[in-house]
Design an enzyme around this catalytic site. Structure first.
Site, PDB file in Angstrom:
ATOM      1  N   GLU B  50      -5.034  22.116 -12.355  1.00  0.00           N
ATOM      2  CA  GLU B  50      -6.353  22.049 -12.982  1.00  0.00           C
ATOM      3  C   GLU B  50      -6.199  21.197 -14.229  1.00  0.00           C
ATOM      4  OE1 GLU B  50      -7.913  26.513 -11.794  1.00  0.00           O
ATOM      5  OE2 GLU B  50      -7.991  25.889 -13.880  1.00  0.00           O
ATOM      6  N   ASP B  61     -13.960  29.395 -23.748  1.00  0.00           N
ATOM      7  CA  ASP B  61     -12.523  29.338 -23.986  1.00  0.00           C
ATOM      8  C   ASP B  61     -12.118  30.016 -25.276  1.00  0.00           C
ATOM      9  OD1 ASP B  61     -11.270  27.827 -21.787  1.00  0.00           O
ATOM     10  OD2 ASP B  61     -12.704  26.282 -22.377  1.00  0.00           O
TER      11      ASP B  61
END
Ligand SMILES: Cc1ncc(COP(=O)(O)O)c(C=O)c1O
Lengths: 416, 274
Positions: B50, B61
């Site tokens: 990824e 995040d």
């Protein structure tokens, strides 16, 4: 009687298919703007919120409680005041102020907080979070949380904590936890990121009380509905005083809650000109030196909705700048983006200096210290009113009082 | 259409072990070192990569990936630059799947049609766009599928059985189960609950299910890998980059730090079904 008038705009039967007041559609879109651009974790929550809001809209008990609080707790209706000296000074249209700064907690933010806290209660939530820029929304949230006995955490950019210290103290005294956010420029955008991170972490317990008419659907619609009492009251108060509609209406635009609340009742009255004042900072030509997302930005996706955003050529969001913490945000609510594109509302940038000048003029001529945010609206009014006839009228939403700003303004003016 | 992702999961199924999916931020801590890290991953044990597309406002995040994105942007990374990294990688590695992961605005700004074409041409295999739920499929998911890219969706503990079919509908490649309600880099509270959730998702789909968020050690990988078809590590790798820096700059330890950690976690993946 205005005090009894329902606070929920959804009550008012919206008109035909060409009405500008029908938005958003079922997907939360105002034209191409709005939507639900959130992480999957949050998606079930905002669907649940929408379902609860729809139920509340139909519940007479919800409306009755909100009305009662609006009148007896917040002090609605707020007065519509003829600003005689300012009118003379500007030499054009008659100037009127919608006195939202006289509401409990000192701004329009309480209108939205009362509605949403009742919703949070209905949903059985046990904790409230909010983002704040100027601290007015943080104070209003902390206030309703004190009253309804819910713990609350307010996210506020570190820069804003510094420039709006009086409000930080108020929040703390009201029992809120204030979490300064140091990421980015430490302003409203960063506070919103951090609030969203908290929300995905505490999904079960927590209600996110967004302070402006932005974010994922249904927030823009819901916050607008709770704020639309401003425009509905202006309409009936002005009719009572003058027997007609005003010729122009002005409000400042941060995320856009006081502005959409002011404009919404007038959207289908084509003869009423609508003006939104964006934060022009150091000037819209100064890169990253302003927060005028419609004048100086382009459509993009942030914080759950598509709207006008300040961004670089690669789609990275800019921090922007405004002297006013409440307008220092690189986006704007999606309904404004739509009204900008459809040209129903004229959005114009006001620089820091113009806002400071309006702040001082209002203080000296009317004995009213406006919030720096509201001073942007006033500066726009000062440009428009002199171009209008003396038989015409222009109404400003005086969204908040300026007590929180006296220290920062004092510094600018060299008084400290 | 079969993508590298489908091929890789099929091969690992035959091998009888879960996939190790590694997340790194493209261009962290600088463009050249970022490229070297990317190219070191397959050798160290990564089955699928990824590649993070940095964004100024990564709302989902935690601090580790926020800082990695800031380093990458400060180093001059752009979306076109990320695609360039994939292109360079593909010259050396034809088989390791690459999934581009990030937020929608940079893609929207690039132009959706132009982006899916360019990503496919560069050799990317799939997309994970955090802020595009199925309600917004017309934005990017459908164009990506039409261009031959997998659109990998996150499912979370809040995605209940009623909602799962909608989330799975246009998913392809694999399903990414987010192990917790929280941001990247947080801690998994209950491994047992993760296993149950994976089984629940598998009862709705034949797609492989990879688990991410909160997997930090070989031990975690071995445990979670018992149920999952893949385990995703990200924040710890990005943290390894951060710890290797001196005055914010890459050192001769940087690439090795990531490589060693991937190799160690890979040992956990190998013994998951052992
Ligand atoms: C007094 C006042 N007016 C206006 C604003 C801007 O918000 P909005 O555009 O949502 O009305 C704020 C925000 O903090 C405020 O405190």
């Amino acid at each position: 009687m205005i005090g009894r008038q329902s606070i929920l705009e959804a009550d008012v039967d919206t008109t035909g298919i060409n009405s500008l007041r029908n938005g958003p559609d079922d997907n939360g879109r105002f034209g191409i703007f709005g939507g639900r651009f959130v992480a999957e974790t949050l998606m079930p929550l905002i669907l649940d919120l929408e379902a609860h809001y729809r139920a509340a809209q139909k519940d007479p008990a919800f409306k009755a409680e909100l009305n009662d609080l609006s009148v007896h707790y917040a002090g609605r209706p707020s007065p519509l005041y003829f600003a005689e000296r300012l009118t003379k000074h500007l030499g054009g249209a008659q100037v009127w102020f919608k006195r939202e700064e006289l509401n409990h907690t000192g701004s329009h933010k309480i209108n939205n907080c009362l509605g949403q806290i009742l919703l949070a209660k209905r949903m059985g939530k046990t904790r409230v979070i909010a983002e704040t820029g100027a601290g007015q929304h943080g104070v209003a949230t902390a206030t309703v949380c004190a009253k309804f006995e819910l713990p609350c955490t307010i996210f506020m950019g570190a820069t804003d904590v510094e420039r709006q210290m009086p409000n930080v103290l108020r929040m703390k005294m009201l029992g809120a936890e204030v979490r300064p956010v140091t990421a980015g420029a430490g302003t409203l955008k960063d506070a919103m990121n951090e609030a969203l991170r908290d929300w995905v972490t505490n999904v079960d317990s927590t209600y996110y009380l967004i302070g402006t008419a932005a974010g994922p659907h249904p927030y823009p619609e819901m916050v607008r509905d709770f704020q639309s009492v401003i425009g509905s009251e202006i309409k009936s108060q002005f009719a009572e005083a003058q027997g007609k509609l005003p010729d122009a209406v002005v409000a400042c635009v941060g995320g856009g809650s006081n502005a959409i609340g002011t404009f919404h009742a007038f959207l289908d009255d084509a003869d009423v000109k609508l003006y939104g004042a964006e934060a022009g900072g150091h000037g819209v030509d100064v890169e990253n030196g302003h927060a005028a997302s419609m004048t100086g930005g382009r459509p993009g996706v942030l914080h759950g909705n598509r709207t006008y955003l300040l961004q670089d050529k690669d789609g990275q969001i800019l921090e922007g700048h405004s002297i006013s913490a409440g307008l220092d945000y690189p986006g704007v609510g999606p309904e404004h983006a739509f009204l900008h594109d459809s040209k129903r509302v004229t959005y114009a940038p006001i620089t820091d200096d113009e806002a400071l000048e309006a702040f001082q003029l209002c203080t000296r001529l009317e004995g009213i210290i406006p919030a720096l945010e509201s001073a942007h609206g006033l500066a726009q009014l000062m440009k428009v009113a002199p171009t209008m006839g003396k038989d015409q009228s222009i109404v400003l939403c005086l969204s908040g009082r300026g007590d929180k700003d006296v220290e920062s303004v004092g510094k600018y003016l060299g008084l400290l | 259409m079969t993508t590298r992702i489908d091929t890789r999961f099929a091969a690992l199924k035959a091998e009888g072990r879960p996939a190790l999916v590694t997340y790194v931020m493209a261009g962290d801590p600088d463009l050249a070192t970022g490229q070297a890290i990317l190219e070191a991953l397959p050798q160290a044990g990564a089955d699928i990569i990824e590649l993070g597309m940095p964004f100024s406002d990564p709302m989902a995040d935690g601090v580790a990936i926020q800082l990695a994105g800031q380093r990458s942007l400060a180093a001059g990374q752009t979306l076109r630059g990320v695609l360039g990294m994939v292109e360079d990688f593909r010259r050396k590695d034809e088989t390791t799947p690459i999934v581009l992961m990030g937020y929608y605005n940079p893609v929207y700004s690039f132009g959706v049609e132009a982006f899916v074409k360019a990503a496919k041409a560069a050799g990317a295999d799939g997309l994970i766009i955090v802020d595009l739920p199925p309600e917004e499929d017309e934005e990017l998911c459908l164009p990506a599928m039409a261009a031959g890219l997998n659109f990998i969706r996150l499912t979370t503990p809040t995605t209940d059985d009623k909602r799962l079919p909608a989330v799975l509908k246009n998913s392809s490649g694999f399903v990414y189960y987010v192990s917790m309600t929280g941001v990247t880099g947080a801690v998994i509270k209950s491994r047992g609950a993760v296993g149950e959730a994976v089984d629940r998702i598998k009862s709705h789909t034949n797609l492989p299910v990879a688990v991410g968020f909160g997997i930090k050690t070989a031990e975690d990988a071995a445990e979670i890998g018992k149920h999952a078809d893949g385990i995703v590590v990200g924040s710890v790798l990005v943290d390894a980059v951060a710890r290797s820096l001196k005055d914010g700059k890459a050192t001769d330890q940087t690439v090795g730090a990531v490589r060693d950690l991937v190799a160690e976690i890979f040992s956990g993946v190998k013994r998951a079904r052992g």
